[in-house]
Scaffold this active site. Structure first.
Site, PDB file in Angstrom:
ATOM      1  CB  THR A 188       0.923   2.901   4.400  1.00  0.00           C
ATOM      2  OG1 THR A 188      -0.260   2.562   3.705  1.00  0.00           O
ATOM      3  CG2 THR A 188       1.650   1.648   4.817  1.00  0.00           C
ATOM      4  NE  ARG A 216      -5.932  -2.442  -2.645  1.00  0.00           N
ATOM      5  CZ  ARG A 216      -4.955  -1.764  -2.063  1.00  0.00           C
ATOM      6  NH1 ARG A 216      -4.941  -1.594  -0.761  1.00  0.00           N
ATOM      7  NH2 ARG A 216      -3.975  -1.256  -2.771  1.00  0.00           N
ATOM      8  N   GLY A 218      -3.830  -4.964  -0.206  1.00  0.00           N
ATOM      9  CA  GLY A 218      -2.778  -4.195  -0.865  1.00  0.00           C
ATOM     10  C   GLY A 218      -1.439  -4.885  -0.726  1.00  0.00           C
ATOM     11  CG  ASP A 219       1.982  -2.365  -1.089  1.00  0.00           C
ATOM     12  OD1 ASP A 219       0.894  -1.792  -0.853  1.00  0.00           O
ATOM     13  OD2 ASP A 219       3.084  -1.835  -0.853  1.00  0.00           O
ATOM     14  CB  THR A 239       4.138   3.960   1.826  1.00  0.00           C
ATOM     15  OG1 THR A 239       2.878   4.646   1.723  1.00  0.00           O
ATOM     16  CG2 THR A 239       5.269   4.960   1.625  1.00  0.00           C
ATOM     17  N   GLY A 240       2.589   3.275  -0.999  1.00  0.00           N
ATOM     18  CA  GLY A 240       2.237   3.771  -2.327  1.00  0.00           C
ATOM     19  C   GLY A 240       1.097   2.973  -2.918  1.00  0.00           C
ATOM     20  N   GLY A 242      -0.560   0.223  -3.988  1.00  0.00           N
ATOM     21  CA  GLY A 242      -0.238  -1.160  -3.686  1.00  0.00           C
ATOM     22  C   GLY A 242      -0.265  -2.131  -4.846  1.00  0.00           C
TER      23      GLY A 242
END
Ligand code: ASP
Length: 323
Positions: A188, A216, A218-219, A239-240, A242
């Protein structure tokens, strides 16, 4: 897997607020961090430097932190090495679905898009939502139609194709075993900036998790989870993994810790990333700048593509942990 606290990346506190600051990231996910070839490393570093330079051009001329974040992120979206725009990862169905968000710290205006497939620069679609102001978050076809009605460029989905990401999708699809561990963050991108007027902004753009379910989110497009900016505290891009970043409202929690607990940016960022997320085995990292120009870039994975530039200084970029 969560690694030791060695991933702490803290930068010296400036005495006075620097005229401007820009920090970028290109993800902290599953990568061959330790065995990365010099050539690959140089490629990622060049991509980060290009984004820093595009953003700094805006800052130098007295431009806004929002325009800076957009300039840096659109460069990273154009770069097929990163999981945003060209080079984004594929979902279970073999499609690319981009998520992006942006926020400014003066008035708290924000915009986000999710699951868009034909927007060349998803961060521009998020900005169009913010500028319009009627809504904060648009997804799917409605987001695409809205963005194109505002003059944001659209492309054929093939534009985003890269062989490497498509091969990775094919491999996961064919290998039952790997399918059990498909949710890997991959790169990301994000940027946070403090401009000469003291205004903060943050933005994040992604293809999401490799082999994610259709539908889906994500964050990254969730304001407060992947992106946050508040002139009273800080600007954050995450980033990671989510799902954990959403459950822990990572980006706004860092800001809240500063405001309500009086923590410094470093303390707040480290507590969220290196303690809270690490305890949950939630891999990832964040970049942040506070209203005084302090920078934090903690990550609990083996590496995170990251870099920053401050007025009058040479840009800094790094990939794996600092020794
Ligand atoms: N946070 C992103 C997501 O969960 C993935 C990433 O940062 O690489 O969609």
């Amino acid at each position: 897997m969560i690694l030791s606290l060695a991933g702490f990346a803290q930068k010296a506190m400036p005495e006075e607020r620097p005229p401007y600051v820009l920090v970028v990231h290109g993800g902290a996910g599953a990568m061959e961090w330790e065995n990365m070839s010099d050539e690959a490393r140089r490629g990622y570093e060049a991509g980060l430097l290009e984004a820093l330079s595009a953003g700094e051009e805006v800052l130098k001329k007295g431009g806004t932190s929002i325009d800076t974040v957009v300039a840096a992120i659109t460069r990273l979206e154009d770069n097929p090495l990163f999981n945003a725009g060209r080079g984004a990862v594929y979902n279970e169905a073999g499609h690319i679905a981009h998520d992006a968000s942006i926020m400014e710290g003066k008035q708290g205006k924000a915009g986000a898009v999710g699951m868009v497939g034909i927007i060349k620069h998803p961060i521009l679609a998020a900005k169009a939502v913010m500028d319009d102001g009627r809504h904060v978050f648009l997804v799917g076809r409605g987001a695409e139609l809205f963005a194109s009605s505002k003059g944001v460029d659209t492309v054929s989905p093939d534009y985003f194709y890269t062989k490497e990401r498509h091969d990775a999708w094919e491999k996961t699809r064919k290998t039952r075993l790997e399918r059990e561990f498909p949710l890997q963050p991959k790169g990301t991108v994000g940027a946070v900036a403090l401009d000469m007027n003291g205004n903060l902004a943050a933005g994040t753009s992604t293809g999401g998790m490799h082999y994610k379910r259709v539908g889906r989110l994500g964050d990254s497009p969730v304001i407060g989870a992947g992106t946050w900016a508040d002139n009273n505290s800080c600007a954050v891009s995450a980033t990671g993994h989510g799902e954990y970043f959403i459950r822990n409202t990572v980006a706004s929690d860092i800001s809240a810790r500063m405001k309500y607990l009086g923590q410094s940016l470093q303390e707040a960022a480290n507590e969220v990333v290196m303690v809270r997320l690490a305890t949950l085995d939630a891999g990832g990292g964040i970049i942040a700048v506070d209203r005084k120009g302090n920078i934090a870039m903690p990550f609990n994975t083996a590496g995170m593509f990251r870099g920053y530039v401050r007025a009058g200084e040479k840009p800094y970029v790094a990939v794996s942990k600092e020794k």
